[in-house]
Design a protein around this motif. Structure first.
Motif, mmCIF file in Angstrom:
data_model
loop_
_atom_site.group_PDB
_atom_site.id
_atom_site.type_symbol
_atom_site.label_atom_id
_atom_site.label_comp_id
_atom_site.label_asym_id
_atom_site.label_seq_id
_atom_site.Cartn_x
_atom_site.Cartn_y
_atom_site.Cartn_z
ATOM 1 N N LEU A 10 47.181 106.048 54.979
ATOM 2 C CA LEU A 10 46.621 104.960 55.775
ATOM 3 C C LEU A 10 47.768 103.982 56.032
ATOM 4 C CD1 LEU A 10 43.365 104.364 53.691
ATOM 5 C CD2 LEU A 10 43.577 105.653 55.830
ATOM 6 N N ARG A 199 48.230 100.386 53.235
ATOM 7 C CA ARG A 199 46.844 100.756 52.916
ATOM 8 C C ARG A 199 45.906 99.559 53.035
ATOM 9 N NH1 ARG A 199 43.950 104.191 48.987
ATOM 10 N NH2 ARG A 199 42.630 102.951 47.636
ATOM 11 N N SER A 200 46.279 98.435 52.448
ATOM 12 C CA SER A 200 45.365 97.286 52.464
ATOM 13 C C SER A 200 45.174 96.767 53.883
ATOM 14 C CB SER A 200 45.863 96.181 51.525
ATOM 15 O OG SER A 200 47.029 95.552 52.023
ATOM 16 N N LEU A 203 42.874 99.364 55.787
ATOM 17 C CA LEU A 203 41.490 99.280 55.301
ATOM 18 C C LEU A 203 40.835 97.975 55.763
ATOM 19 C CD1 LEU A 203 41.858 100.672 51.664
ATOM 20 C CD2 LEU A 203 40.691 101.770 53.586
ATOM 21 N N MET A 206 39.906 98.211 59.322
ATOM 22 C CA MET A 206 38.729 99.078 59.480
ATOM 23 C C MET A 206 37.440 98.289 59.245
ATOM 24 S SD MET A 206 39.926 102.701 57.710
ATOM 25 C CE MET A 206 38.369 103.563 58.007
ATOM 26 N N THR A 207 37.456 97.404 58.250
ATOM 27 C CA THR A 207 36.224 96.658 57.982
ATOM 28 C C THR A 207 35.885 95.709 59.145
ATOM 29 O OG1 THR A 207 37.297 94.853 56.784
ATOM 30 C CG2 THR A 207 36.584 96.722 55.484
ATOM 31 N N LEU A 363 34.263 96.801 51.247
ATOM 32 C CA LEU A 363 35.330 97.149 50.300
ATOM 33 C C LEU A 363 35.513 96.132 49.184
ATOM 34 C CD1 LEU A 363 38.141 98.565 52.594
ATOM 35 C CD2 LEU A 363 36.528 99.823 51.169
ATOM 36 N N PRO A 391 40.507 97.081 47.160
ATOM 37 C CA PRO A 391 41.835 97.531 47.597
ATOM 38 C C PRO A 391 42.513 96.592 48.596
ATOM 39 C CG PRO A 391 40.110 98.865 48.618
ATOM 40 C CD PRO A 391 39.436 97.967 47.631
ATOM 41 N N THR A 392 41.802 95.566 49.078
ATOM 42 C CA THR A 392 42.426 94.603 49.994
ATOM 43 C C THR A 392 42.664 93.261 49.305
ATOM 44 O OG1 THR A 392 40.258 93.897 50.819
ATOM 45 C CG2 THR A 392 41.341 95.675 52.019
ATOM 46 N N MET B 5 48.881 94.885 45.974
ATOM 47 C CA MET B 5 47.434 94.816 46.099
ATOM 48 C C MET B 5 46.794 95.606 44.957
ATOM 49 S SD MET B 5 47.615 92.891 48.650
ATOM 50 C CE MET B 5 45.975 92.642 49.354
ATOM 51 N N GLN B 6 45.519 95.323 44.691
ATOM 52 C CA GLN B 6 44.838 95.967 43.570
ATOM 53 C C GLN B 6 44.745 97.479 43.787
ATOM 54 O OE1 GLN B 6 41.076 94.016 42.815
ATOM 55 N NE2 GLN B 6 42.041 92.006 42.594
ATOM 56 N N ARG B 8 42.615 99.952 43.584
ATOM 57 C CA ARG B 8 41.189 100.304 43.499
ATOM 58 C C ARG B 8 40.941 101.557 44.324
ATOM 59 N NH1 ARG B 8 38.305 96.691 39.890
ATOM 60 N NH2 ARG B 8 39.875 95.071 39.568
ATOM 61 N N MET B 14 31.919 103.119 44.154
ATOM 62 C CA MET B 14 31.876 101.876 44.948
ATOM 63 C C MET B 14 30.481 101.600 45.504
ATOM 64 S SD MET B 14 35.068 102.100 47.629
ATOM 65 C CE MET B 14 34.039 101.244 48.843
ATOM 66 N N ARG B 199 38.060 110.086 48.438
ATOM 67 C CA ARG B 199 38.722 109.336 49.497
ATOM 68 C C ARG B 199 38.211 109.740 50.882
ATOM 69 N NH1 ARG B 199 44.169 107.270 50.764
ATOM 70 N NH2 ARG B 199 44.977 108.211 52.657
ATOM 71 N N MET B 210 31.413 101.854 62.067
ATOM 72 C CA MET B 210 32.143 101.104 63.089
ATOM 73 C C MET B 210 31.356 100.989 64.392
ATOM 74 S SD MET B 210 36.012 102.368 62.494
ATOM 75 C CE MET B 210 36.755 102.165 60.863
#
Lengths: 538, 538
Positions: A10, A199-200, A203, A206-207, A363, A391-392, B5-6, B8, B14, B199, B210
């Motif tokens: 990503l 990645r963050s 993602l 995407m949200t 997320l 993850p963000t 970033m975390q 996760r 989740m 994933r 979306m």
């Protein structure tokens, strides 16, 4: 056992496919001081590949930080892509900070190159002498007459681009590769950097495309009024490129009147800004045709219900609140009326409900924690510190030495905000654990102000608190106890601060008091002080 | 440099947070043979934790495959979560396959436990003797009177659940951990397994939320008519749990009339099924109030424009096409009129446009490749094999020994479909490179049928081709050249196939011919055959 799906990271290079193929005819329009420019995503993609070549030409290694001082513009968008897509780190800088903080930030990040809008050059000029890491300054001519520094390190953006060798292939093999860096003032004195990864960012974008978040889609025209130096403009530029939405960039032309004209002229459907900006826009919205707008988001601080109501009356749709921090990419909550309430909450009640931050995005995990560490029920009544994981969400600060107290032992972020969460997941912010003042969407550190004031020989004690302000959301109020018979005045405090902190940090009001209320442990009882000062005012 | 970033994982646990907190009062409703049952997500979450305890009790190790023979139901939903959330692999099985194929699949997957709807028990009974890996069979009583096998391995779902010790914490540390397994018949004889990871499932569900894909949100009521044994019911159960949408499950009650009644009774807003099912529903839609529907998706094979038009006329909204494969999670394309065309494409033209697969989702990269491997332009005219890449696309098949030819050297999936892509990214499927017949949304392998037919002593040559069929989309047509004077008849071919392949694979039409057209290299010229047979028919 591992699954057998393709190992595709990503990462931001993913967005190039859309720009060059599906969305090549969609466009970004920028208002500059000398007129409006527009370019298709196909053209922008080509320039991004050339800009990548510029970074190679300037010998910027992978992982190096590339600082930007820029308004919201097409060129800034090009930097948003070219820098991380080539493995460098995009470091967006708030030009409104005080020079000392800017120097600290550029030093801390060790920026090797600064890309600067010509109209912001005066802010950057002092840094050239004090920040040894800066090897190049690339000026983006936005039509400002500001004089160019005569320094061999200074280049012109368009000349470099014209001469550059485009980079044909972007590859970020590891999605955890650092992509962008933003500083936040946070609770303690020094600004702290938040280091996002590919990645963050993907993602998070995407949200923003999800129906229950911002629902950004290909038929949108998105106007990020929120600055691109402010947590990646809340991720909107990336969300637009991902979905194929058009972008409208206000550039340096940020007067409310011009913003409204721009929304009208370009058929903006989605716009996001801090409440202070919306307040400024309101008087100009009346005479404009803003019927293209489908959603207007307010963030970066509390949204007064009165403002949202007024907006609803004048423009026909309510402002919708959101909540996040630099540490959270930023979006964590996005206002929405849950379906269980959508029948009962209509008209003005609905507008009121949308002024709360709302439920979290898919997320983000939320929890409320009491002062003693125990969990707080999600009943809409009990309050606790809001903590966030996902993850963000940041796990640490850049450099790592500071700010560890912002994270719990089990890896959650302490937001410093006190909230309630109701059984439908709607978050309401009710207080702050941290001593910060949010003014016009930006943080002012009360601790820093207190330190500066207490440095005056005539000051015995000082506490700075936030007071509500119609225009800015909050403003600092300094409460000062002078050394007896020193003759300290409000004006002398303000004069002392001038030149020591950013101009917009200086409190309009300084209260000279006999004593400050204290807690049992001897700390300033700010809640008591706030209550007494606010009631004294009214 | 890595971002900060975390860490996760994108994993199915989740979704428990939403079920137990924000969406605990949303619900899943299942039609069973003996009535309708409904449960809140809070209750379902509790049962998922108990079901996890059942898997522990049955000593199912991490990574082991747990097979399901189930209709779309609440219990199947519980399995969708409990199995992967505890590190086991959910293996959904199509009960309509021929026993031999079922035995092969259960053996190949080495399923340790089978969860079986009582009404499907007769299908599973023969496997108990032939599949040594199966240690337990758990019967889910759906109100069917089917007799229980007297076998010590047989248990009752609800009894196990009642006795189980709930599992308090789900943790999947590595998001690439395998989560689910589906078999596809693919091109060559034997079914091949596609092994999804946490994933890929989470990312796929995110795309369904979306705005430009399915826009599934908390105020939706989603009815997956597409079976849960068919590529995870196109990801809809996970998308509903992620977004908080209600679910309506048709259970074993799949008659078109009852499906329509269910949509009406439960206010379904979003439904997805193969075209054959929509065709069946059409006559019953007229008298029903389906005004709650906002979107109806057709997938698993071409959507005839005539069907979509008829649906539009009767129900007031068009069917929207989609495209995907077991190997692609499945959603790759989702019909949508790009904004550039939305003014010009109105009314019936719009309905026609929505019968094409449409643009790809944000995580899928597409390319068209000519037979000689050269790239094909995206001009809407030139055709090439559609190839797909992305984190939700398979990289290999389970077991790994077969099907390598489905993947290119640079890691893209060859879809076997021939398509055009226009400059706005809209995909149109124009042909198939593979010899498969898509009947009622399911694949029939022409190669297998040919092998069975050619095994007859009286048959010289046989080729099976797809012919268009109003009800099923496509049906197989067997073209047979008999041994001279053998007296072979169409009926004897059909009789031969009966008991050798699944009943629904048997061609209604068998053409007895003198010879079959061949290519220069001696292969059956199926395109020529298809053209001559179809024109001969009309």
């Amino acid at each position: 056992m591992h699954g057998l799906m393709q190992d595709r990271p990503l990462s931001l290079p993913m967005l190039m496919d859309g720009m060059e193929n599906r969305f090549s005819r969609k466009h970004v329009t920028t208002t500059q001081l000398n007129g409006t420019v527009s370019a298709s995503y196909g053209e922008v993609a080509e320039r991004i590949r050339r800009l990548a070549g510029v970074l190679d030409h300037l010998d910027v290694p992978a992982g190096a930080r590339v600082g930007t001082f820029g308004w919201n513009s097409q060129r800034h968008l090009e930097l948003y892509m070219a820098v991380p897509c080539t493995g460098r780190i995009l470091h967006t800088i708030n030009h409104r900070l005080f020079t000392e903080d800017l120097a600290f930030i550029v030093d801390d990040a060790a920026d090797e190159v600064l890309f600067v809008d010509r109209s912001m050059l005066d802010v950057v000029r002092p840094l050239l002498d004090t920040c040894p890491s800066v090897r190049h300054v690339v000026v983006m001519d936005d039509g400002s007459p500001t004089e160019l520094p005569s320094d061999p390190r200074v280049h012109d953006y368009e000349s470099l681009l014209a001469a550059a060798r485009p980079v044909g292939r972007f590859e970020i093999a590891d999605e955890r590769t650092a992509a962008a860096l933003c500083y936040t003032s946070g609770t303690t004195g020094r600004p702290k950097g938040v280091l996002y990864d590919h990645r963050s960012i993907v993602l998070h974008a995407m949200t923003l495309l999800m129906a229950d978040t911002f629902a950004i889609g290909e038929d949108d025209t998105v106007m990020p009024v929120v600055p691109m130096f402010h947590v990646n403009a809340w991720g909107l530029p990336y969300a637009a490129l991902m979905s194929g939405a058009n972008l409208v960039m206000p550039g340096p032309v940020m007067s409310p009147e011009r913003l409204v004209r721009s929304m009208e002229a370009h058929g903006v459907t989605f716009a996001a800004a801090v409440a202070t900006v919306w307040r400024g826009i309101l008087p100009h919205a009346e005479d404009a045709d803003l019927s293209s707008l489908r959603r207007v988001v307010s963030g970066g601080g509390g949204l007064p219900v009165s403002l949202s109501r007024a907006f609803h009356e004048k423009v026909g749709l309510p402002l919708t609140s959101s909540w996040g921090m630099t540490e959270t990419s930023p979006l964590v909550c996005s206002a929405r009326v849950p379906s269980e309430q959508s029948r009962s909450l209509t008209g003005s009640d609905r507008v009121t409900a949308l002024a709360d931050p709302g439920p979290s995005t898919v997320l983000c995990s939320l929890r409320l924690v009491a002062e003693d560490g125990s969990p707080v029920p999600r009943d809409g009544r009990h309050r606790g510190e809001l903590q966030v994981a996902g993850p963000t969400i940041a796990a640490a600060y850049f450099g790592g030495s500071t700010g560890a107290s912002a994270f719990t032992e089990d890896g959650w972020l302490r937001t410093g905000d006190v909230a309630t969460i109701d059984p439908l997941g709607v978050v309401r912010i009710v207080d702050r654990t941290k001593d910060l003042i949010k003014s016009g969407g930006e943080w002012i550190s009360s601790v820093e102000l207190e330190n500066e004031i207490m440095a005056m020989p005539d000051v015995l004690e000082a506490a700075v608190i936030a007071v509500p302000d119609d225009k800015w959301g909050e403003r600092p109020l300094a409460c000062v106890v002078p050394v007896p018979d020193s003759g300290l005045t409000a004006e002398s405090v303000r004069r002392h601060l001038s030149g020591r902190v950013a101009k917009w940090w200086i409190p309009e009001k300084v209260a000279v008091l006999d004593r400050l209320p204290k807690t049992a442990s001897g700390k300033f009882a700010k809640a008591v002080l706030r209550a007494s000062m606010i009631s004294a005012k009214s």
